[in-house]
Design an enzyme around this catalytic site. Structure first.
Site, PDB file in Angstrom:
ATOM      1  N   THR A  21       0.813  -1.237   0.000  1.00 33.27           N
ATOM      2  CA  THR A  21       0.000   0.000   0.000  1.00 33.27           C
ATOM      3  C   THR A  21       0.840   1.279   0.000  1.00 33.27           C
ATOM      4  O   THR A  21       0.342   2.334   0.361  1.00 33.27           O
ATOM      5  CB  THR A  21      -0.932   0.053   1.237  1.00 33.27           C
ATOM      6  OG1 THR A  21      -0.104   0.170   2.414  1.00 33.27           O
ATOM      7  CG2 THR A  21      -1.828  -1.155   1.356  1.00 33.27           C
ATOM      8  N   TRP A  22       2.098   1.162  -0.400  1.00 37.56           N
ATOM      9  CA  TRP A  22       2.935   2.373  -0.451  1.00 37.56           C
ATOM     10  C   TRP A  22       2.326   3.326  -1.480  1.00 37.56           C
ATOM     11  O   TRP A  22       1.904   2.874  -2.555  1.00 37.56           O
ATOM     12  CB  TRP A  22       4.351   1.970  -0.858  1.00 37.56           C
ATOM     13  CG  TRP A  22       5.386   3.034  -0.676  1.00 37.56           C
ATOM     14  CD1 TRP A  22       5.275   4.179   0.046  1.00 37.56           C
ATOM     15  CD2 TRP A  22       6.703   3.042  -1.236  1.00 37.56           C
ATOM     16  NE1 TRP A  22       6.454   4.896  -0.009  1.00 37.56           N
ATOM     17  CE2 TRP A  22       7.340   4.216  -0.784  1.00 37.56           C
ATOM     18  CE3 TRP A  22       7.421   2.162  -2.068  1.00 37.56           C
ATOM     19  CZ2 TRP A  22       8.656   4.552  -1.143  1.00 37.56           C
ATOM     20  CZ3 TRP A  22       8.717   2.486  -2.410  1.00 37.56           C
ATOM     21  CH2 TRP A  22       9.325   3.665  -1.957  1.00 37.56           C
ATOM     22  N   ASP A  50      -0.228  -4.924   3.643  1.00 32.00           N
ATOM     23  CA  ASP A  50       0.978  -4.356   4.247  1.00 32.00           C
ATOM     24  C   ASP A  50       0.957  -2.834   4.133  1.00 32.00           C
ATOM     25  O   ASP A  50       0.861  -2.289   3.041  1.00 32.00           O
ATOM     26  CB  ASP A  50       2.211  -4.877   3.499  1.00 32.00           C
ATOM     27  CG  ASP A  50       3.493  -4.250   4.025  1.00 32.00           C
ATOM     28  OD1 ASP A  50       3.980  -4.693   5.082  1.00 32.00           O
ATOM     29  OD2 ASP A  50       3.998  -3.298   3.393  1.00 32.00           O
ATOM     30  N   TYR A  55       3.959   5.644   5.266  1.00 32.67           N
ATOM     31  CA  TYR A  55       3.350   5.830   3.939  1.00 32.67           C
ATOM     32  C   TYR A  55       2.301   6.945   3.995  1.00 32.67           C
ATOM     33  O   TYR A  55       1.295   6.844   4.716  1.00 32.67           O
ATOM     34  CB  TYR A  55       2.710   4.534   3.431  1.00 32.67           C
ATOM     35  CG  TYR A  55       3.679   3.363   3.299  1.00 32.67           C
ATOM     36  CD1 TYR A  55       5.056   3.560   3.202  1.00 32.67           C
ATOM     37  CD2 TYR A  55       3.213   2.057   3.280  1.00 32.67           C
ATOM     38  CE1 TYR A  55       5.940   2.497   3.084  1.00 32.67           C
ATOM     39  CE2 TYR A  55       4.088   0.977   3.161  1.00 32.67           C
ATOM     40  CZ  TYR A  55       5.449   1.215   3.075  1.00 32.67           C
ATOM     41  OH  TYR A  55       6.309   0.151   2.970  1.00 32.67           O
ATOM     42  N   GLN A 165      10.996  -8.435   6.540  1.00 33.82           N
ATOM     43  CA  GLN A 165      10.480  -7.997   5.239  1.00 33.82           C
ATOM     44  C   GLN A 165      11.603  -7.287   4.487  1.00 33.82           C
ATOM     45  O   GLN A 165      12.126  -6.284   4.968  1.00 33.82           O
ATOM     46  CB  GLN A 165       9.290  -7.049   5.450  1.00 33.82           C
ATOM     47  CG  GLN A 165       8.657  -6.618   4.148  1.00 33.82           C
ATOM     48  CD  GLN A 165       7.511  -5.625   4.329  1.00 33.82           C
ATOM     49  OE1 GLN A 165       7.609  -4.482   3.913  1.00 33.82           O
ATOM     50  NE2 GLN A 165       6.432  -6.058   4.944  1.00 33.82           N
ATOM     51  N   TYR A 193       9.266  -7.468  -0.477  1.00 30.23           N
ATOM     52  CA  TYR A 193       8.663  -6.194  -0.917  1.00 30.23           C
ATOM     53  C   TYR A 193       9.189  -5.794  -2.295  1.00 30.23           C
ATOM     54  O   TYR A 193      10.219  -6.306  -2.745  1.00 30.23           O
ATOM     55  CB  TYR A 193       8.802  -5.107   0.136  1.00 30.23           C
ATOM     56  CG  TYR A 193      10.124  -4.415   0.372  1.00 30.23           C
ATOM     57  CD1 TYR A 193      10.690  -3.551  -0.570  1.00 30.23           C
ATOM     58  CD2 TYR A 193      10.776  -4.539   1.593  1.00 30.23           C
ATOM     59  CE1 TYR A 193      11.872  -2.861  -0.312  1.00 30.23           C
ATOM     60  CE2 TYR A 193      11.961  -3.855   1.864  1.00 30.23           C
ATOM     61  CZ  TYR A 193      12.507  -3.015   0.893  1.00 30.23           C
ATOM     62  OH  TYR A 193      13.671  -2.338   1.155  1.00 30.23           O
ATOM     63  N   LEU A 196       7.707  -6.501  -7.891  1.00 34.63           N
ATOM     64  CA  LEU A 196       7.628  -6.181  -9.320  1.00 34.63           C
ATOM     65  C   LEU A 196       8.708  -5.186  -9.719  1.00 34.63           C
ATOM     66  O   LEU A 196       8.724  -4.702 -10.850  1.00 34.63           O
ATOM     67  CB  LEU A 196       6.232  -5.628  -9.665  1.00 34.63           C
ATOM     68  CG  LEU A 196       5.086  -6.575  -9.301  1.00 34.63           C
ATOM     69  CD1 LEU A 196       3.731  -5.912  -9.529  1.00 34.63           C
ATOM     70  CD2 LEU A 196       5.181  -7.863 -10.117  1.00 34.63           C
TER      71      LEU A 196
HETATM   72  N1  LIG Z   1       9.675  -2.590   4.168  1.00 35.23           N
HETATM   73  C1  LIG Z   1      10.043  -1.665   3.307  1.00 35.23           C
HETATM   74  O1  LIG Z   1      11.013  -0.920   3.522  1.00 35.23           O
HETATM   75  C2  LIG Z   1       9.292  -1.529   2.014  1.00 35.23           C
HETATM   76  C3  LIG Z   1       9.855  -0.786   0.966  1.00 35.23           C
HETATM   77  C4  LIG Z   1       9.133  -0.687  -0.220  1.00 35.23           C
HETATM   78  C5  LIG Z   1       7.899  -1.314  -0.358  1.00 35.23           C
HETATM   79  N2  LIG Z   1       7.356  -2.001   0.693  1.00 35.23           N
HETATM   80  C6  LIG Z   1       6.028  -2.654   0.596  1.00 35.23           C
HETATM   81  O2  LIG Z   1       6.007  -3.467  -0.584  1.00 35.23           O
HETATM   82  C7  LIG Z   1       4.909  -3.065  -1.404  1.00 35.23           C
HETATM   83  C8  LIG Z   1       5.190  -3.347  -2.862  1.00 35.23           C
HETATM   84  O3  LIG Z   1       6.326  -2.646  -3.322  1.00 35.23           O
HETATM   85  P1  LIG Z   1       6.228  -1.361  -4.250  1.00 35.23           P
HETATM   86  O4  LIG Z   1       4.967  -0.604  -3.988  1.00 35.23           O
HETATM   87  O5  LIG Z   1       7.535  -0.670  -4.083  1.00 35.23           O
HETATM   88  O6  LIG Z   1       6.227  -1.885  -5.734  1.00 35.23           O
HETATM   89  P2  LIG Z   1       5.805  -3.162  -6.584  1.00 35.23           P
HETATM   90  O7  LIG Z   1       4.770  -3.948  -5.892  1.00 35.23           O
HETATM   91  O8  LIG Z   1       7.043  -3.838  -7.009  1.00 35.23           O
HETATM   92  O9  LIG Z   1       5.160  -2.448  -7.869  1.00 35.23           O
HETATM   93  C9  LIG Z   1       4.033  -1.625  -7.797  1.00 35.23           C
HETATM   94  C10 LIG Z   1       3.716  -1.089  -9.174  1.00 35.23           C
HETATM   95  O10 LIG Z   1       3.408  -2.170 -10.057  1.00 35.23           O
HETATM   96  C11 LIG Z   1       2.125  -1.949 -10.668  1.00 35.23           C
HETATM   97  N3  LIG Z   1       1.480  -3.266 -10.776  1.00 35.23           N
HETATM   98  C12 LIG Z   1       1.014  -4.040  -9.779  1.00 35.23           C
HETATM   99  N4  LIG Z   1       0.534  -5.199 -10.266  1.00 35.23           N
HETATM  100  C13 LIG Z   1       0.695  -5.159 -11.607  1.00 35.23           C
HETATM  101  C14 LIG Z   1       0.387  -6.052 -12.680  1.00 35.23           C
HETATM  102  N5  LIG Z   1      -0.173  -7.228 -12.450  1.00 35.23           N
HETATM  103  N6  LIG Z   1       0.685  -5.660 -13.945  1.00 35.23           N
HETATM  104  C15 LIG Z   1       1.269  -4.461 -14.194  1.00 35.23           C
HETATM  105  N7  LIG Z   1       1.589  -3.571 -13.230  1.00 35.23           N
HETATM  106  C16 LIG Z   1       1.304  -3.917 -11.947  1.00 35.23           C
HETATM  107  C17 LIG Z   1       1.377  -0.999  -9.768  1.00 35.23           C
HETATM  108  O11 LIG Z   1       0.460  -0.247 -10.530  1.00 35.23           O
HETATM  109  P3  LIG Z   1      -1.004   0.210 -10.031  1.00 35.23           P
HETATM  110  O12 LIG Z   1      -0.874   0.734  -8.632  1.00 35.23           O
HETATM  111  O13 LIG Z   1      -1.391   1.242 -11.041  1.00 35.23           O
HETATM  112  O14 LIG Z   1      -1.935  -0.966 -10.086  1.00 35.23           O
HETATM  113  C18 LIG Z   1       2.515  -0.152  -9.214  1.00 35.23           C
HETATM  114  O15 LIG Z   1       2.840   0.880 -10.130  1.00 35.23           O
HETATM  115  C19 LIG Z   1       4.729  -1.584  -1.047  1.00 35.23           C
HETATM  116  O16 LIG Z   1       3.528  -1.061  -1.527  1.00 35.23           O
HETATM  117  C20 LIG Z   1       4.883  -1.642   0.442  1.00 35.23           C
HETATM  118  O17 LIG Z   1       3.693  -2.111   1.060  1.00 35.23           O
HETATM  119  C21 LIG Z   1       8.051  -2.142   1.873  1.00 35.23           C
END
Ligand SMILES: NC(=O)c1ccc[n+]([C@@H]2O[C@H](COP(=O)([O-])OP(=O)(O)OC[C@H]3O[C@@H](n4cnc5c(N)ncnc54)[C@H](OP(=O)(O)O)[C@@H]3O)[C@@H](O)[C@H]2O)c1
Length: 289
Positions: A21-22, A50, A55, A165, A193, A196
């Protein structure tokens, strides 16, 4: 087909793909659409949600709270505390603020977002206290490399952490050298995390256009994102030990991600991906965002 589950140390089973949910609650999309997207994810079995106090300065937790108003029992709720909350009273206050924004009495899993100056052992003691009070059910850490994890495991409550994580995707495999094998030995599931690789900027596009990946996707009539997720959650030493938390706000993306849960890559596909994106042969520093 059965969906894969990751097992917490007490036997609790969680579906291997959840929802990140970032950037929610930052006004990038209409709030109602963000809430509806999370609810749709729950409908599709993406049970783990998450979030983090960081965020959107609490905005993401508020969106999650709104989505869970009618659906709290369907979700396994994870949030993270900033390491700047030092001292027991500040840690308790941070947790209570998160509970208010999330509109719930209990957080399922409370994580230290990354290591700060405050001693890990003291953070764990406060987390243990929050668990005893019923404000959180489990606790864990995030962004800790092997050295910090060993220090953590040297403390009594540190050994009760249920996860670490960390960043993990096909183009960032550093954890496979020592962190992941150690976590498997400790029977501690991994939360992956950015599965993608959205953080990679221009390299994200070249990853998503890589011919090995696009060929496997085309052959299966799947998306590249589904292959990336199926790869992250692939069994390790015969068990599902990795839970991926892709963030998606479009309904189409959520459906795509939910469908990836039952996608099992063949040995041949895994070998092709290994060749194109080799695992590390020596220790490399933990990748962070
Ligand atoms: N612990 C930490 O320090 C940390 C750091 C970074 C992230 N996180 C957590 O991990 C989560 C995921 O990482 P992230 O937000 O960095 O990036 P991610 O999940 O790698 O990628 C998100 C992006 O991919 C797109 N997307 C999602 N599913 C898709 C699909 N099936 N086909 C095409 N595009 C797709 C989304 O678009 P749309 O939104 O337009 O659908 C968004 O732009 C975060 O949201 C957060 O909760 C934790």
């Amino acid at each position: 087909m059965d969906i894969p589950h990751v097992r917490l140390p007490d036997g609790t089973l969680l579906p291997a793909i959840g929802q990140g949910t970032w950037h929610l609650g930052e006004g990038r999309k209409a709030r109602r659409d963000e809430v509806d997207a999370l609810i749709h994810g729950l409908d599709r079995g993406l049970k783990v949600i998450d979030t983090a106090e960081m965020y959107g300065n609490g905005g993401s937790e508020e969106v999650v709270g709104e989505a869970l108003k009618q659906r709290r029992d369907d979700a396994f709720l994870v949030t993270k505390m900033l390491p700047g909350n030092t001292g027991h009273n500040n840690i308790v206050s941070a947790c209570e603020r998160s509970l208010r924004r999330l509109q719930t009495d209990v957080i399922d899993l409370y994580l230290l977002h990354w290591r700060g100056a405050y001693p890990l052992e003291a953070v764990m003691e406060s987390f243990g206290h929050l668990r005893d009070e019923g404000k959180i059910r489990y606790f864990g850490v995030s962004n800790l490399d092997i050295g910090d994890m060993k220090e953590l495991r040297g403390t009594q409550l540190g050994r009760e952490c249920v996860t670490n994580q960390v960043l993990y995707h096909l183009a960032s495999r550093g954890i496979e050298f020592s962190l992941r094998p150690s976590m498997a030995r400790w029977e501690m599931p991994l939360m992956a995390y950015s599965p993608l690789a959205q953080h990679m900027g221009k390299s994200h596009q070249s990853l998503h256009r890589d011919s090995v990946l696009t060929d496997i996707a085309a052959h299966r009539n799947a998306s590249v994102e589904q292959i990336l997720l199926a790869w992250v959650i692939r069994p390790y030493q015969g068990h599902h030990t990795t839970l991926a938390i892709p963030k998606a706000t479009s309904i189409e993306h959520i459906d795509d991600n939910a469908d990836a849960m039952t996608m099992v890559l063949t040995d041949h596909e895994l070998a092709l991906l290994d060749e194109a994106f080799p695992a590390p042969k020596q220790k490399v520093p933990l990748d962070l965002i």
